[in-house]
Enzyme design. Structure first.
Site, mmCIF file in Angstrom:
data_model
loop_
_atom_site.group_PDB
_atom_site.id
_atom_site.type_symbol
_atom_site.label_atom_id
_atom_site.label_comp_id
_atom_site.label_asym_id
_atom_site.label_seq_id
_atom_site.Cartn_x
_atom_site.Cartn_y
_atom_site.Cartn_z
ATOM 1 N N GLU A 50 -17.581 54.416 -55.438
ATOM 2 C CA GLU A 50 -17.761 54.993 -54.100
ATOM 3 C C GLU A 50 -18.597 56.271 -54.173
ATOM 4 O O GLU A 50 -19.466 56.515 -53.340
ATOM 5 C CB GLU A 50 -16.384 55.291 -53.491
ATOM 6 N N GLU A 128 -11.892 66.718 -59.063
ATOM 7 C CA GLU A 128 -11.157 66.239 -57.893
ATOM 8 C C GLU A 128 -9.720 65.874 -58.275
ATOM 9 O O GLU A 128 -8.772 66.165 -57.533
ATOM 10 C CB GLU A 128 -11.876 65.037 -57.284
#
Length: 423
Positions: A50, A128
């Site tokens: 993604e 992240e």
């Protein structure tokens, strides 16, 4: 709200909702793949892909050129990865629809996967993951999945781990995308001031040229047994965070509307039982709410709260008492009616936006292979009865079904918290 649907020869389903009164068009490309399809070695690869499709194509070689194409006309471009779905979406002024579709289809068909960009993005993704570890509310809401499902793909972080992300290669990314990004499990959903035939033509000329493939099948999930189950994650924090969950319904279960009413009554909004009892009446926590986590073959109902570490025992006891009350006493008709109005109102308000409409149609088509109308959903909501809620609560709320995750300043105290999970 009416929709049109065309299925192309290679299996891509094109769904449109014409909204002539709007000034925007939202396009969502859905793929029926997510983290539960991944092998352990490459956990996090769906999320990695993604990220990478935003990093450049032959037509738009840099991430900046991709974002500028949409942001340059005032639009929004984004994506998300879940356990069973990955989607890419853009919302633009109506006159820029063709541009937005060109950007999205170009990203998914022609991503460069440049080796240097792969290495840069690897660091970004690991950061992240670390960000979740630094956020106790995010961490506890992730950890409860592991308490529910253990080491199975549905129980781990969608983003993977430092180790797995660190080991994913360019070949892994390309192989996985070829294996799972298939027309047979793809939906293109568009809502706004558009014509169905126009959208079908654009999809046919691009995504419609891909070979069909077969819809992927995920490994079945099994809820861990032998509860109550507890996991305490030690972290020196000023606030303790907890999730108390019970195994529940998957998203195809016809009783899901009963669960939705139960969820509203218990934890949706400031008038819910949990908010009123735990915050307003007893002042134990600032935040307390609930949500459903539903997949194709499993599910859970989850309560989240952030509390002062000294109040956590009383908060857990209060939550358990509310579960016991819902199990043992029928909900008053007036309270159920209020929950129905709340759900119907929120649903109707959400469908004023083109992206919400595109999501409503596309998500259902991908997951359920059909699209329920608003009127059908209203009918299912109105059909929920007090007796049905009582029966479901009796099925769900048993001591052996309780699952607890705690993030806070507690070491080696699993037994202490397990003792609190008693009716």
């Amino acid at each position: 709200m009416g929709y049109e649907k065309t299925q192309l020869k290679n299996g891509v389903r094109v769904i449109t909702n014409a909204m002539p009164h709007t000034q925007s068009v939202s396009t969502i490309l859905y793929y029926g793949v997510g983290s539960r399809y991944e092998e352990d070695r490459i956990a996090g690869i769906s999320h990695y892909i993604e990220h990478m499709v935003f990093k450049g194509t032959k037509k738009r070689p840099t991430a900046k050129e991709i974002s500028e194409a949409i942001e340059g006309v005032g639009g929004v471009l984004n994506a998300s990865t879940g356990r069973e779905i990955t989607n890419y979406w853009a919302k633009v002024p109506k006159e820029n629809f063709e541009l937005s579709f060109d950007v999205l289809s170009d990203m998914l068909l022609n991503a460069n996967f440049d080796p240097a960009e792969i290495e840069k993005e690897r660091k970004v993704i690991i950061e992240e993951l670390h960000q979740t570890l630094d956020s106790p509310p995010d961490l506890v809401n992730e950890d409860i999945n592991a308490v529910l499902w253990g080491a199975q793909p549905v129980g781990r972080d969608i983003g993977g781990s430092d180790e797995t992300v660190g080991g994913i290669t360019r070949e892994d990314l390309l192989t996985y995308m070829k294996q799972y990004y298939l027309p047979a499990d793809m939906v293109v959903s568009v809502a706004g001031n558009i014509q169905h035939d126009e959208v079908v033509k654009l999809v046919e000329d691009t995504l419609g040229q891909l070979p069909a493939g077969e819809r992927p099948v995920a490994r079945p999930a099994k809820t861990l047994e032998g509860g109550p189950l507890v996991h305490v994650y030690f972290k020196e924090t000023e606030q303790a965070n907890l999730c108390l969950a019970v195994p529940s319904l998957n998203y195809t279960d016809p009783r899901r509307y009963i669960l939705s009413m139960m969820d509203t009554i218990m934890g949706s909004g400031m008038s819910s039982r949990l908010f009123q009892e735990i915050r307003e009446e007893r002042g134990l926590a600032y935040t307390v709410d609930s949500y459903t986590n539903q997949l194709s073959d499993t599910g859970a109902w989850v309560i989240y709260s952030g509390v002062d570490p000294d109040n956590i025992d009383d908060t857990i006891r209060a939550i358990v008492d509310e579960l016991k009350k819902l199990r043992d006493e029928k909900v008053p008709e007036a309270e159920l009616e209020k929950a129905k109005k709340y759900n119907k109102g929120r649903m109707l308000l959400s469908l004023e936006d083109t992206r919400s409409v595109a999501s409503w149609a596309g998500g259902q088509e991908l997951l359920l292979d059909r699209i329920l109308t608003v009127e059908e959903v209203v009918h299912f909501i109105d059909a929920v009865t007090v007796d049905q809620i009582h029966e479901l609560a009796q099925e769900m709320f048993k001591p052996e079904n309780l699952r607890l995750s705690v993030v806070g300043p507690y070491k080696d105290q699993d037994d202490r918290f397990r003792e609190l999970l008693k009716f």
